[in-house]
Design an enzyme around this catalytic site. Structure first.
Site, PDB file in Angstrom:
ATOM      1  N   GLU A 197       1.000 -11.638  -4.141  1.00 13.20           N
ATOM      2  CA  GLU A 197      -0.471 -12.342  -4.137  1.00 13.20           C
ATOM      3  C   GLU A 197      -0.935 -11.624  -5.542  1.00 13.20           C
ATOM      4  OE1 GLU A 197       1.074  -9.075  -2.892  1.00 13.20           O
ATOM      5  OE2 GLU A 197      -0.015  -7.695  -2.575  1.00 13.20           O
ATOM      6  N   HIS A 249       4.723  -8.145  -4.817  1.00 16.49           N
ATOM      7  CA  HIS A 249       3.811  -8.557  -4.438  1.00 16.49           C
ATOM      8  C   HIS A 249       3.495 -10.137  -4.614  1.00 16.49           C
ATOM      9  CE1 HIS A 249       1.684  -4.512  -3.417  1.00 16.49           C
ATOM     10  NE2 HIS A 249       2.791  -3.930  -4.020  1.00 16.49           N
ATOM     11  N   ARG A 267      12.580   3.361   0.135  1.00 15.74           N
ATOM     12  CA  ARG A 267      11.531   3.250  -0.246  1.00 15.74           C
ATOM     13  C   ARG A 267      11.563   3.313  -1.421  1.00 15.74           C
ATOM     14  NH1 ARG A 267       7.080   7.560   2.604  1.00 15.74           N
ATOM     15  NH2 ARG A 267       5.852   6.815   0.941  1.00 15.74           N
ATOM     16  N   GLY A 272       0.953  -0.973  -0.372  1.00 15.93           N
ATOM     17  CA  GLY A 272      -0.007   0.012  -0.049  1.00 15.93           C
ATOM     18  C   GLY A 272       0.538   1.401  -0.264  1.00 15.93           C
ATOM     19  N   GLU A 273       0.804   1.712   1.118  1.00 14.88           N
ATOM     20  CA  GLU A 273       1.391   3.281   0.898  1.00 14.88           C
ATOM     21  C   GLU A 273       1.856   3.629   2.439  1.00 14.88           C
ATOM     22  OE1 GLU A 273       3.249   6.521   1.307  1.00 14.88           O
ATOM     23  OE2 GLU A 273       1.468   7.043   1.964  1.00 14.88           O
ATOM     24  N   SER A 274       3.096   3.357   2.877  1.00 10.35           N
ATOM     25  CA  SER A 274       3.671   3.234   4.233  1.00 10.35           C
ATOM     26  C   SER A 274       3.460   4.941   5.134  1.00 10.35           C
ATOM     27  CB  SER A 274       4.847   2.825   3.799  1.00 10.35           C
ATOM     28  OG  SER A 274       5.683   3.990   3.729  1.00 10.35           O
ATOM     29  N   ILE A 280       5.655  -2.899  -7.677  1.00 10.22           N
ATOM     30  CA  ILE A 280       5.079  -1.502  -7.640  1.00 10.22           C
ATOM     31  C   ILE A 280       5.306  -0.571  -7.334  1.00 10.22           C
ATOM     32  CG2 ILE A 280       2.699  -1.153  -7.644  1.00 10.22           C
ATOM     33  CD1 ILE A 280       1.501  -3.500  -8.529  1.00 10.22           C
ATOM     34  N   ARG A 281       6.377  -0.083  -7.456  1.00  6.06           N
ATOM     35  CA  ARG A 281       7.307   1.362  -6.649  1.00  6.06           C
ATOM     36  C   ARG A 281       7.711   0.779  -5.353  1.00  6.06           C
ATOM     37  NH1 ARG A 281       2.457   3.239  -8.570  1.00  6.06           N
ATOM     38  NH2 ARG A 281       1.253   3.553  -7.279  1.00  6.06           N
ATOM     39  N   CYS A 283       6.016  -5.665   0.804  1.00  3.72           N
ATOM     40  CA  CYS A 283       6.419  -4.375   0.296  1.00  3.72           C
ATOM     41  C   CYS A 283       5.992  -2.984   0.710  1.00  3.72           C
ATOM     42  CB  CYS A 283       5.320  -3.620  -1.062  1.00  3.72           C
ATOM     43  SG  CYS A 283       5.407  -2.335  -2.418  1.00  3.72           S
TER      44      CYS A 283
HETATM   45  N1  GLN Z   1       6.252   3.131  -2.737  1.00  8.69           N
HETATM   46  C1  GLN Z   1       5.145   2.735  -1.213  1.00  8.69           C
HETATM   47  C2  GLN Z   1       5.384   3.053  -0.512  1.00  8.69           C
HETATM   48  O1  GLN Z   1       6.627   3.880   0.411  1.00  8.69           O
HETATM   49  C3  GLN Z   1       4.776   1.213  -1.248  1.00  8.69           C
HETATM   50  C4  GLN Z   1       4.260   0.904  -2.461  1.00  8.69           C
HETATM   51  C5  GLN Z   1       3.761  -1.085  -2.374  1.00  8.69           C
HETATM   52  O2  GLN Z   1       3.113  -0.871  -1.788  1.00  8.69           O
HETATM   53  N2  GLN Z   1       3.894  -1.243  -3.820  1.00  8.69           N
HETATM   54  O3  GLN Z   1       5.244   2.843   1.196  1.00  8.69           O
END
Ligand code: GLN
Length: 186
Positions: free
Chosen positions: A166, A164, A100, A48-50, A128-129, A80
């Site tokens: 999943e 990921h 990150r 997700g987005e930390s 993904i990022r 992630c």
């Molecule tokens: N870039 C996100 C972060 O720094 C992590 C990306 C992800 O969980 N797919 O939180």
């Protein structure tokens, strides 16, 4: 009896984990409050987005009870942003420092086949990022790397991957995690 696995569900990609764990025979619970942590046999911290996840954890007063669960030895799988949340600079539950968005802004997403010590066939990984593991303590075993940068690791009952599983139909990491969960509750 099926083991009960909680998936942190404040934000991010928790749904795919819930489905995969259910498919593999676990009972699952979305974790949003400290009470949701009661009686869990395993815990998944999704991507997700930390920053958003950190705010949610603070808002719900989850940091300490989450830490208690992890320190009690309940098996944990972090993917992630979940990897980031466990590091020294966030929840401080694993002896790693995550970097990150480590693969750069222009390569936000990519896929790679990674060799893992426990599996004969490579793991197809969707990034993904994604973060990588910038530093780690001596007790941390690195399981896989991309261009020399660790992207999967284990410390005790905690396993983290920067990608990921999943989302790519990769079930072995979750299956292995559930095996740890089942062994511990047996
Ligand atoms: N870039 C996100 C972060 O720094 C992590 C990306 C992800 O969980 N797919 O939180």
């Amino acid at each position: 009896m099926a083991p009960l696995v909680g998936v942190l569900a404040l934000q991010g990609g928790f749904d795919a984990h819930l489905k995969l764990l259910r498919d593999l025979g676990a009972d699952v619970r979305e974790v949003r409050t400290p009470a949701d942590l009661d009686g869990l046999d395993g815990l998944v911290l999704p991507g997700g987005e930390s920053t958003t996840m950190t705010l949610g954890i603070a808002r719900e007063g989850l940091a300490e009870p989450l830490g208690d669960v992890v320190r009690s030895g309940v098996p944990v799988l972090g993917t992630c942003a979940g990897l980031i949340m466990l590091d020294r600079e966030h929840l401080g539950l694993m002896d790693i420092v995550a970097r990150r968005n480590a693969f750069g802004r222009q390569i936000r997403s990519f896929e790679a086949d990674l060799d893992f010590p426990d599996f004969d066939e490579p793991v197809h990984a969707v990034f993904i990022r994604a973060p990588w593991i910038e530093e780690h303590g001596a007790g941390v075993e690195i399981l896989a790397a991309v261009d020399g940068h660790p992207v999967a690791a284990r410390e005790g009952a905690i396993t983290v991957v920067a990608f990921h599983p999943e989302l790519s139909g990769e079930r072995r990491l979750h299956a292995q995690f559930l095996e740890c969960v089942r062994t511990r509750v047996a």
